[in-house]
Design an enzyme around this catalytic site. Sequence first.
Site, PDB file in Angstrom:
ATOM      1  N   HIS A  83      -4.044  -1.762  -6.752  1.00 16.37           N
ATOM      2  CA  HIS A  83      -3.376  -0.559  -7.221  1.00 16.37           C
ATOM      3  C   HIS A  83      -4.422   0.443  -7.684  1.00 16.37           C
ATOM      4  O   HIS A  83      -5.240   0.136  -8.550  1.00 16.37           O
ATOM      5  CB  HIS A  83      -2.411  -0.892  -8.364  1.00 16.37           C
ATOM      6  CG  HIS A  83      -1.256  -1.734  -7.929  1.00 16.37           C
ATOM      7  ND1 HIS A  83      -0.408  -2.373  -8.807  1.00 16.37           N
ATOM      8  CD2 HIS A  83      -0.802  -2.056  -6.697  1.00 16.37           C
ATOM      9  CE1 HIS A  83       0.508  -3.042  -8.136  1.00 16.37           C
ATOM     10  NE2 HIS A  83       0.281  -2.864  -6.855  1.00 16.37           N
ATOM     11  N   ASP A  99       0.822  -1.224   0.000  1.00 11.70           N
ATOM     12  CA  ASP A  99       0.000   0.000   0.000  1.00 11.70           C
ATOM     13  C   ASP A  99       0.851   1.267   0.000  1.00 11.70           C
ATOM     14  O   ASP A  99       0.446   2.296   0.540  1.00 11.70           O
ATOM     15  CB  ASP A  99      -0.954   0.020   1.205  1.00 11.70           C
ATOM     16  CG  ASP A  99      -1.774  -1.249   1.325  1.00 11.70           C
ATOM     17  OD1 ASP A  99      -2.391  -1.635   0.320  1.00 11.70           O
ATOM     18  OD2 ASP A  99      -1.795  -1.858   2.415  1.00 11.70           O
TER      19      ASP A  99
END
EC number: 6.3.4.4
Length: 436
Positions: A42, A14
């Site tokens: 993503h 992340d």
Amino acid sequence: MAKNVVVVGTQWGDEGKGKIVDWLTDHARGVVRFQGGHNAGHTLVIGANEYKLNLVPSGIVREGVACYIGNGVVLDAHHLLSEIRTLEAGGIRVRDRLRISPGCPLILGYHAALDRAREAAKSAGDKIGTTGKGIGPTYEDKVARRALRVYDLFDRERFAAKLRANLDYHNFVLTQHLGAEAVEFGSVFEQAMADAEEIRPMVADVSAELYAVNKSGGSLLFEGAQGTLLDIDHGTYPFVTSSNCVAGQAAAGSGVGPGRLHYVLGITKAYCTRVGGGPFPTELDIETADTPGQQMSSKGREFGTVTGRKRRCGWLDLGALKRSIIINGVTGLCITKLDVLDGLSELKLCTGYMLDGRRIDLLPMGSEEVTRCEPIFETMAGWSGTTFGAQSWEALPQEARAYLHRIEEICEIAIDVISTGPERDETILRRHPFGA
């Protein structure tokens, strides 16, 4: 001259890799996924559009860029096709630009069933925080040499025989050991055969195609998923994912030689986050209002792209970052989400730990040792101005520049790129990974 760049996360995932991959794709002829599966998330913001990708490489939103799914990726073909249709509905051409390795192990219905049943059977303190998408059980099948691979899809009889053998084994575990329901052969088989016909035109010799791109002078961008601290070998085991998330996997997971990986960009948030269980030395309270942890959580919109779970937040851990730099052979860093720290009166950097009465400077191996680490902090002044949208080093507040300089000093590495927002142009470039 062709130059290949690997983008890897240096934390627990992340880190903002998707935006950076998209930004770098201007200089690449192709973008390559080399590990993980649809547990990756993503998020790309392009103008008024937001794209959330799991399997398709982030380069897909750049017209004319080829995208590759390498053999190191575990593939849920049904999910991939759903993702492709979503992109196509938004006007993005995918099928003539995406190539899938025939060597990808397949995620099938029983893998997700095993994943969920195992996690449900664990006590609260032992839960990994898996996404429940079947990633781990599929990698297990690969290592046990019983995985069905993409190339098996195109031989109906062979696929059926292997599937029956796998279901005999896994259904025994599901029903007798985990107390879960068996997975029925027919539904898995028919879905796989339907998906096979749709993905067949996209299956290609990815290794050979990547070689051809380089030979013709084209550069490649290798897009890592998850992060180094979730790596099956080097992460906070057992609270890790089931693949290698480090730069070295770019070679094995796509079929290119390691000598063709020229630059490694380590993506690092200006603070730390983690989803799911496992030790987190610099963790902060994210629930109490008007605290640094709460600001990181709310201003950073720290919710998992895949699971929607709230991410844990904490101060930047340089002991962990230095470990990641060593493991990946990082050439330069990219700091993301610097703007999330805007307005904090003071910041803390973890520069090492006390472990069993002695100081150490690098994050140790194994979750038990990491759990016993007491962080050693260095306090720095925050800044009242804004870094959001800054496009030059000079536009940053002096205190923000000092914060970044200190990271460089302690980690002994240059920060080559700074992301100051989700848009492509909200980026500060100090040295280009492709040498442009």
